[in-house]
Design an enzyme around this catalytic site. Structure first.
Site, mmCIF file in Angstrom:
data_model
loop_
_atom_site.group_PDB
_atom_site.id
_atom_site.type_symbol
_atom_site.label_atom_id
_atom_site.label_comp_id
_atom_site.label_asym_id
_atom_site.label_seq_id
_atom_site.Cartn_x
_atom_site.Cartn_y
_atom_site.Cartn_z
ATOM 1 C CG HIS A 1 3.472 0.753 -5.659
ATOM 2 N ND1 HIS A 1 3.391 1.567 -4.848
ATOM 3 C CD2 HIS A 1 3.709 -0.179 -5.558
ATOM 4 C CE1 HIS A 1 3.933 1.272 -3.575
ATOM 5 N NE2 HIS A 1 4.300 0.168 -3.812
ATOM 6 C CD GLN B 1 10.230 -7.578 -2.169
ATOM 7 O OE1 GLN B 1 10.212 -7.181 -1.126
ATOM 8 N NE2 GLN B 1 9.230 -7.024 -3.099
ATOM 9 N NE ARG C 1 11.475 0.834 3.746
ATOM 10 C CZ ARG C 1 11.165 0.594 5.150
ATOM 11 N NH1 ARG C 1 11.272 1.667 6.004
ATOM 12 N NH2 ARG C 1 10.849 -0.630 5.171
ATOM 13 N N GLY D 1 0.833 -1.114 0.194
ATOM 14 C CA GLY D 1 0.071 0.201 0.029
ATOM 15 C C GLY D 1 1.203 1.248 0.014
ATOM 16 C CG HIS E 1 5.281 4.990 -5.061
ATOM 17 N ND1 HIS E 1 6.311 4.424 -5.873
ATOM 18 C CD2 HIS E 1 5.856 4.793 -3.334
ATOM 19 C CE1 HIS E 1 6.392 3.916 -5.609
ATOM 20 N NE2 HIS E 1 6.498 3.133 -4.049
HETATM 21 O O1 PAF Z 1 7.566 -4.827 -2.001
HETATM 22 C C1 PAF Z 1 6.790 -5.050 -1.184
HETATM 23 O O2 PAF Z 1 6.267 -3.609 -1.141
HETATM 24 C C2 PAF Z 1 7.251 -6.303 -0.234
HETATM 25 O O3 PAF Z 1 8.077 -6.645 -0.202
HETATM 26 C C3 PAF Z 1 6.193 -7.652 -0.812
HETATM 27 C C4 PAF Z 1 6.405 -7.460 -1.978
HETATM 28 C C5 PAF Z 1 4.823 -7.182 -1.310
HETATM 29 C C6 PAF Z 1 5.369 -8.528 -0.222
HETATM 30 O O4 PAF Z 1 5.047 -7.757 1.387
#
Ligand code: PAF
Length: 281
Positions: free
Chosen positions: A37, A155, A189, A31, A34
């Site tokens: 996303h 990630q 952030r 959530g 921005h």
């Molecule tokens: O990148 C993120 O926002 C988080 O790490 C994710 C992939 C949604 C997992 O909670």
């Protein structure tokens, strides 16, 4: 726009859509949406029939309780934004009890060493938390494609590894980092930074670009030293790591320079932890 809070309902709904031949794109988020996303969402809207956006602040990936408590959140704003973009978006916004019905706990994964360095070193259990929640989401959101931003490159590699290990039939689409005009990588952030801290934070991107400029001129040790020296001039910046690593196995490198190298940085700026990375060639 359809909003689901219940796992079995979203699962049934998507299953029915798959049965009539619809393709599904998935954008997992925490959530506080921005433009970074939104660029993932738009890419999914172009490539698939239906885009599922999950909004869930995942407790298991925070290694610091204050960070979890102060993580920015504005669900009403997020929903308004998504519904203004397309009616082909479905939102999944579960409660923690829904996703972690057996209790909030981490699962074990084999990351094949991808979690050893950088974020894995400084944020204990972070990637186990990320993988725990993404594994749950992938298991009932029958997506064809999942969209991940390169800003969180480590990630992204961890999730590529998870897809392979768990044999998910999902293809991960890597999406480029979206930046503000002055280069700051967009992140939820950043909402915690005031105007002047945002300006100071652009020095992280400058440091990455310095590495890119100098990679063929000076040694990696010298690049690292100069970046540590330069960033120590800013009292608001506390550098945690600057690493040049192989983008496949994420091992830090000191000598071999190749098109597979990326520069990675993590630092606290005015107390807010930010990360960024760029490709060097
Ligand atoms: O990148 C993120 O926002 C988080 O790490 C994710 C992939 C949604 C997992 O909670």
């Amino acid at each position: 726009m359809l909003i689901f809070r219940d796992t079995s309902r979203v699962q049934n709904h998507l299953h029915n859509l798959k049965n009539i031949g619809k393709t599904i794109g998935f954008v997992p988020t925490m959530g506080s949406l921005h433009d970074g996303h939104i660029s993932l969402v738009k890419q999914s809207l172009i490539q698939t029939d239906i885009t599922v956006v999950s909004i869930f602040i995942n407790p298991t990936q925070f290694n610091n309780i204050d960070d979890l408590k102060t993580y920015p959140s504005d669900i009403d704003k997020d929903l308004k934004l998504l519904s203004s973009i397309s009616d082909k978006i479905i939102v999944f916004n579960p409660d923690p009890d829904e996703l972690y019905s057996g209790g909030i706990r981490l699962e074990d994964f084999n990351f094949n060493g991808l979690d050893k360095y950088m974020e894995g070193e400084f944020r204990k259990h972070h990637f186990s938390g990320v993988a725990t929640v993404v594994n749950k989401l992938f298991s009932f959101i029958e997506a064809d494609f999942a969209y991940f931003g390169e800003k969180d490159f480590q990630q992204l590699r961890i999730i590529e590894n998870l897809i392979k290990e768990k044999k998910f039939k999902i293809k991960l689409i890597r999406c480029e980092t979206i930046r503000s005009k002055d280069g700051l990588a967009l992140s939820s952030r950043n909402n915690k930074l005031d105007f002047s801290s945002k300006k100071i934070a652009t020095n992280l991107f400058k440091a990455l670009n310095f590495a890119k400029e100098k990679i063929d001129e000076i040694s990696i040790d010298e690049i690292e030293q100069k970046i540590w020296d330069n960033l120590s001039n800013f009292k608001q910046i506390k550098l945690e790591y600057f690493v040049i690593a192989d983008e496949q196995n994420l091992k830090p490198i000191k000598t071999i320079k190749s098109s597979k190298n990326r520069a990675f940085i993590a630092a606290y700026v005015s107390g807010v932890r930010l990360i960024d990375n760029i490709k060097l060639y």
